[in-house]
Design a protein around this motif. Structure first.
Motif, PDB file in Angstrom:
ATOM      1  N   THR A  15      -6.521 -11.708   0.103  1.00 42.56           N
ATOM      2  CA  THR A  15      -7.774 -10.408   0.288  1.00 42.56           C
ATOM      3  C   THR A  15      -8.590 -10.641  -0.999  1.00 42.56           C
ATOM      4  O   THR A  15      -9.480 -10.240  -0.722  1.00 42.56           O
ATOM      5  CB  THR A  15      -6.832  -9.230   0.218  1.00 42.56           C
ATOM      6  OG1 THR A  15      -6.413  -8.806  -1.018  1.00 42.56           O
ATOM      7  CG2 THR A  15      -5.563  -9.042   1.200  1.00 42.56           C
ATOM      8  N   LYS A  52     -12.067   0.222   6.113  1.00 40.91           N
ATOM      9  CA  LYS A  52     -10.817  -1.161   6.177  1.00 40.91           C
ATOM     10  C   LYS A  52     -11.580  -1.769   7.051  1.00 40.91           C
ATOM     11  O   LYS A  52     -11.641  -1.656   8.441  1.00 40.91           O
ATOM     12  CB  LYS A  52      -9.847  -0.188   6.464  1.00 40.91           C
ATOM     13  CG  LYS A  52      -8.865  -1.497   7.337  1.00 40.91           C
ATOM     14  CD  LYS A  52      -8.045  -2.295   6.023  1.00 40.91           C
ATOM     15  CE  LYS A  52      -7.338  -3.650   6.382  1.00 40.91           C
ATOM     16  NZ  LYS A  52      -6.625  -3.718   7.633  1.00 40.91           N
ATOM     17  N   SER A 105     -10.470  -5.967   8.467  1.00 40.46           N
ATOM     18  CA  SER A 105      -9.613  -7.052   8.512  1.00 40.46           C
ATOM     19  C   SER A 105      -9.960  -8.028   8.150  1.00 40.46           C
ATOM     20  O   SER A 105     -11.001  -8.687   8.342  1.00 40.46           O
ATOM     21  CB  SER A 105      -8.980  -6.836   9.985  1.00 40.46           C
ATOM     22  OG  SER A 105      -9.762  -7.934  10.879  1.00 40.46           O
ATOM     23  N   GLY A 106      -8.853  -8.973   7.589  1.00 40.13           N
ATOM     24  CA  GLY A 106      -9.194 -10.494   7.306  1.00 40.13           C
ATOM     25  C   GLY A 106      -9.646 -11.161   8.532  1.00 40.13           C
ATOM     26  O   GLY A 106     -10.609 -11.812   8.497  1.00 40.13           O
ATOM     27  N   GLY A 139      -8.729  -7.096   4.351  1.00 42.80           N
ATOM     28  CA  GLY A 139      -7.477  -7.723   4.640  1.00 42.80           C
ATOM     29  C   GLY A 139      -7.444  -9.153   4.232  1.00 42.80           C
ATOM     30  O   GLY A 139      -8.477  -9.749   3.681  1.00 42.80           O
ATOM     31  N   MET A 158      -1.614 -11.316  -0.685  1.00 43.57           N
ATOM     32  CA  MET A 158      -2.672 -10.300  -1.517  1.00 43.57           C
ATOM     33  C   MET A 158      -3.667 -11.355  -2.278  1.00 43.57           C
ATOM     34  O   MET A 158      -4.739 -10.678  -2.250  1.00 43.57           O
ATOM     35  CB  MET A 158      -1.653  -9.584  -2.464  1.00 43.57           C
ATOM     36  CG  MET A 158      -0.756  -8.486  -2.009  1.00 43.57           C
ATOM     37  SD  MET A 158       0.142  -7.780  -3.391  1.00 43.57           S
ATOM     38  CE  MET A 158       1.584  -8.462  -2.692  1.00 43.57           C
ATOM     39  N   ASP A 196      -3.567  -1.966   5.641  1.00 40.81           N
ATOM     40  CA  ASP A 196      -3.640  -0.600   6.020  1.00 40.81           C
ATOM     41  C   ASP A 196      -3.210   0.454   5.200  1.00 40.81           C
ATOM     42  O   ASP A 196      -3.723   1.482   5.003  1.00 40.81           O
ATOM     43  CB  ASP A 196      -3.070  -0.568   7.486  1.00 40.81           C
ATOM     44  CG  ASP A 196      -3.862  -1.280   8.632  1.00 40.81           C
ATOM     45  OD1 ASP A 196      -5.007  -1.467   8.068  1.00 40.81           O
ATOM     46  OD2 ASP A 196      -3.677  -1.305   9.793  1.00 40.81           O
ATOM     47  N   PHE A 244       4.125  -4.212   1.809  1.00 37.65           N
ATOM     48  CA  PHE A 244       2.905  -3.288   2.090  1.00 37.65           C
ATOM     49  C   PHE A 244       1.717  -4.118   2.869  1.00 37.65           C
ATOM     50  O   PHE A 244       1.822  -5.384   2.866  1.00 37.65           O
ATOM     51  CB  PHE A 244       2.359  -2.625   1.094  1.00 37.65           C
ATOM     52  CG  PHE A 244       3.455  -1.590   0.542  1.00 37.65           C
ATOM     53  CD1 PHE A 244       3.408  -0.238   1.155  1.00 37.65           C
ATOM     54  CD2 PHE A 244       4.231  -2.037  -0.382  1.00 37.65           C
ATOM     55  CE1 PHE A 244       4.437   0.673   0.597  1.00 37.65           C
ATOM     56  CE2 PHE A 244       5.399  -1.074  -0.958  1.00 37.65           C
ATOM     57  CZ  PHE A 244       5.269   0.221  -0.454  1.00 37.65           C
ATOM     58  N   ILE A 254      -2.100  -3.138  -2.604  1.00 37.79           N
ATOM     59  CA  ILE A 254      -1.518  -2.062  -3.589  1.00 37.79           C
ATOM     60  C   ILE A 254      -0.905  -2.784  -4.641  1.00 37.79           C
ATOM     61  O   ILE A 254      -0.438  -2.412  -5.744  1.00 37.79           O
ATOM     62  CB  ILE A 254      -0.649  -1.051  -3.142  1.00 37.79           C
ATOM     63  CG1 ILE A 254       0.592  -1.606  -2.375  1.00 37.79           C
ATOM     64  CG2 ILE A 254      -1.327  -0.241  -1.912  1.00 37.79           C
ATOM     65  CD1 ILE A 254       1.504  -0.271  -2.178  1.00 37.79           C
ATOM     66  N   GLY A 255      -0.888  -4.159  -4.499  1.00 39.84           N
ATOM     67  CA  GLY A 255      -0.236  -4.954  -5.687  1.00 39.84           C
ATOM     68  C   GLY A 255       1.353  -5.298  -5.545  1.00 39.84           C
ATOM     69  O   GLY A 255       2.050  -5.592  -6.473  1.00 39.84           O
ATOM     70  N   GLY A 302       5.350 -14.915  -0.130  1.00 37.62           N
ATOM     71  CA  GLY A 302       4.455 -14.939   0.924  1.00 37.62           C
ATOM     72  C   GLY A 302       3.522 -13.569   0.972  1.00 37.62           C
ATOM     73  O   GLY A 302       2.242 -13.795   0.988  1.00 37.62           O
ATOM     74  N   ASP A 303       4.141 -12.396   0.803  1.00 39.29           N
ATOM     75  CA  ASP A 303       3.319 -11.228   0.447  1.00 39.29           C
ATOM     76  C   ASP A 303       2.260 -11.529  -0.688  1.00 39.29           C
ATOM     77  O   ASP A 303       1.085 -10.984  -0.477  1.00 39.29           O
ATOM     78  CB  ASP A 303       4.400 -10.177   0.310  1.00 39.29           C
ATOM     79  CG  ASP A 303       4.670  -9.655   1.312  1.00 39.29           C
ATOM     80  OD1 ASP A 303       4.163 -10.094   2.932  1.00 39.29           O
ATOM     81  OD2 ASP A 303       5.746  -8.852   1.435  1.00 39.29           O
ATOM     82  N   GLY A 309       1.796 -12.453   5.065  1.00 37.44           N
ATOM     83  CA  GLY A 309       3.052 -12.366   4.373  1.00 37.44           C
ATOM     84  C   GLY A 309       4.123 -12.996   5.603  1.00 37.44           C
ATOM     85  O   GLY A 309       5.138 -13.968   5.279  1.00 37.44           O
TER      86      GLY A 309
HETATM   87  N1  UDP Z   1       0.011  -7.592   1.466  1.00 33.87           N
HETATM   88  C1  UDP Z   1       0.889  -7.040   0.688  1.00 33.87           C
HETATM   89  N2  UDP Z   1       1.201  -5.840   0.000  1.00 33.87           N
HETATM   90  C2  UDP Z   1       0.057  -5.085   0.092  1.00 33.87           C
HETATM   91  C3  UDP Z   1      -1.133  -5.642   0.850  1.00 33.87           C
HETATM   92  C4  UDP Z   1      -0.939  -6.763   1.603  1.00 33.87           C
HETATM   93  O1  UDP Z   1       2.137  -7.887   0.422  1.00 33.87           O
HETATM   94  O2  UDP Z   1      -0.359  -4.139  -0.471  1.00 33.87           O
HETATM   95  C5  UDP Z   1       0.355  -8.875   1.983  1.00 33.87           C
HETATM   96  C6  UDP Z   1       0.990  -9.159   3.376  1.00 33.87           C
HETATM   97  O3  UDP Z   1       1.767 -10.182   3.091  1.00 33.87           O
HETATM   98  C7  UDP Z   1      -0.128  -8.989   4.385  1.00 33.87           C
HETATM   99  C8  UDP Z   1      -1.088  -9.751   3.678  1.00 33.87           C
HETATM  100  O4  UDP Z   1      -1.077  -9.557   2.158  1.00 33.87           O
HETATM  101  O5  UDP Z   1       0.531  -9.679   5.583  1.00 33.87           O
HETATM  102  C9  UDP Z   1      -2.500  -9.893   4.188  1.00 33.87           C
HETATM  103  O6  UDP Z   1      -3.014  -8.461   4.235  1.00 33.87           O
HETATM  104  P1  UDP Z   1      -2.909  -7.732   5.872  1.00 33.87           P
HETATM  105  O7  UDP Z   1      -1.874  -8.501   6.852  1.00 33.87           O
HETATM  106  O8  UDP Z   1      -2.801  -6.344   5.985  1.00 33.87           O
HETATM  107  O9  UDP Z   1      -4.454  -8.465   6.295  1.00 33.87           O
HETATM  108  P2  UDP Z   1      -5.125  -7.908   7.586  1.00 33.87           P
HETATM  109  O10 UDP Z   1      -4.373  -7.919   8.799  1.00 33.87           O
HETATM  110  O11 UDP Z   1      -5.878  -6.665   7.654  1.00 33.87           O
HETATM  111  O12 UDP Z   1      -6.212  -9.251   7.848  1.00 33.87           O
END
Ligand code: UDP
Length: 235
Positions: A79, A9, A11-12, A51, A76, A141, A138, A133-134, A71-72, A58
């Motif tokens: 990513t 995993k 992170s973005g 990520g 997605m 992670d 979520f 996961i779409g 936003g979510d 979101g």
């Molecule tokens: N997200 C979501 N469903 C998922 C995965 C990600 O809605 O199954 C959205 C959520 O809004 C999240 C954003 O995608 O804030 C980016 O992912 P994340 O914050 O987990 O990234 P990271 O913190 O690892 O960079």
């Protein structure tokens, strides 16, 4: 070699590195590709969840007057952008990859199909899972935990910018102590933030170990993949 199949995993946020003007830092991308190549050369099957925090999260939506669910979905999609960048970097290093998305977008990547993902791994391709996961509400992670279970990975390697799990925030407290090992129950009882609860519970219930390690320290990913101690093992 300790592991046969790993889920990494990333992170973005980490992908942004120190870059202020760009969402993706060239050097970080290059370093990640090099390190992933070294792991691949061990003969390990490797899947990656990336990520999107460097582009959109979101929880930023509300502040912009954007609906949370919208936003979510934006997060997605972010990513997938990172996944495409990583895919290109890996291919530049001669690696074979497939990007699979939790949201259908056939012009740029394959839809996630569990059996197909496993087949790619068996053929030695690195599989990158984009679009979480779409589903909204979520995180990536949770995606990492879920996909790892689905593809029967033996471990989730959570690459972060700290070198493991501490009893308190090491960026705020100088006397913070790092754990080298923890059980899921200990981590839960001590209320240590390792992953969000959904992600953590999925791992715990499915006895899927997590290793939290510093992805930005050169050679660390290889060390962890070989089963050497670096970071914190939660099992
Ligand atoms: N997200 C979501 N469903 C998922 C995965 C990600 O809605 O199954 C959205 C959520 O809004 C999240 C954003 O995608 O804030 C980016 O992912 P994340 O914050 O987990 O990234 P990271 O913190 O690892 O960079």
């Amino acid at each position: 070699m300790k592991y046969k199949r790993i889920l990494l995993k990333l992170s973005g946020e980490a992908l942004q590195g120190k870059s202020k003007n760009h969402h993706i830092d060239r050097e970080v991308l290059e370093q990640y590709a090099e390190e992933i190549k070294q792991v691949k050369e061990l003969g390990v099957e490797l899947a990656i969840v990336i990520g999107g925090g460097n582009i959109f999260r979101g929880d930023e939506a509300e502040w912009l007057g954007i609906d949370r669910v919208q936003g979510d979905y934006m997060g997605m999609l972010a990513t997938v952008i990172n996944g495409m960048a990583l895919q290109s970097a890996l291919e530049r290093h001669g690696l074979y990859t497939r990007l699979m998305s939790g949201i259908k977008m056939e012009q740029v990547c394959e839809p996630f199909i569990r059996r197909r993902a496993i087949r790619h791994l068996e053929k030695g391709r690195i599989v990158i899972f984009g679009a979480g996961i779409g589903n909204p509400y979520f995180t990536t992670d949770s995606t990492a935990s879920l996909r790892a279970i689905e593809i029967q990975a033996e471990v989730v390697l959570k690459g972060t910018r700290v070198d493991g799990v501490y009893n308190k925030d090491p960026e705020k407290f100088t006397d913070a102590v790092r754990y080298s090992q923890l059980t899921f129950l200990e981590a839960y009882e001590k209320n240590l933030s390792i992953m969000d609860m959904t992600a953590f519970t999925l791992c715990m219930e499915n006895k899927l170990p997590i290793i939290v390690f510093d992805m930005n320290k050169k050679g660390n990913l290889l060390r962890v993949a070989k089963g050497e101690e670096a970071g914190t093992l939660i099992s």
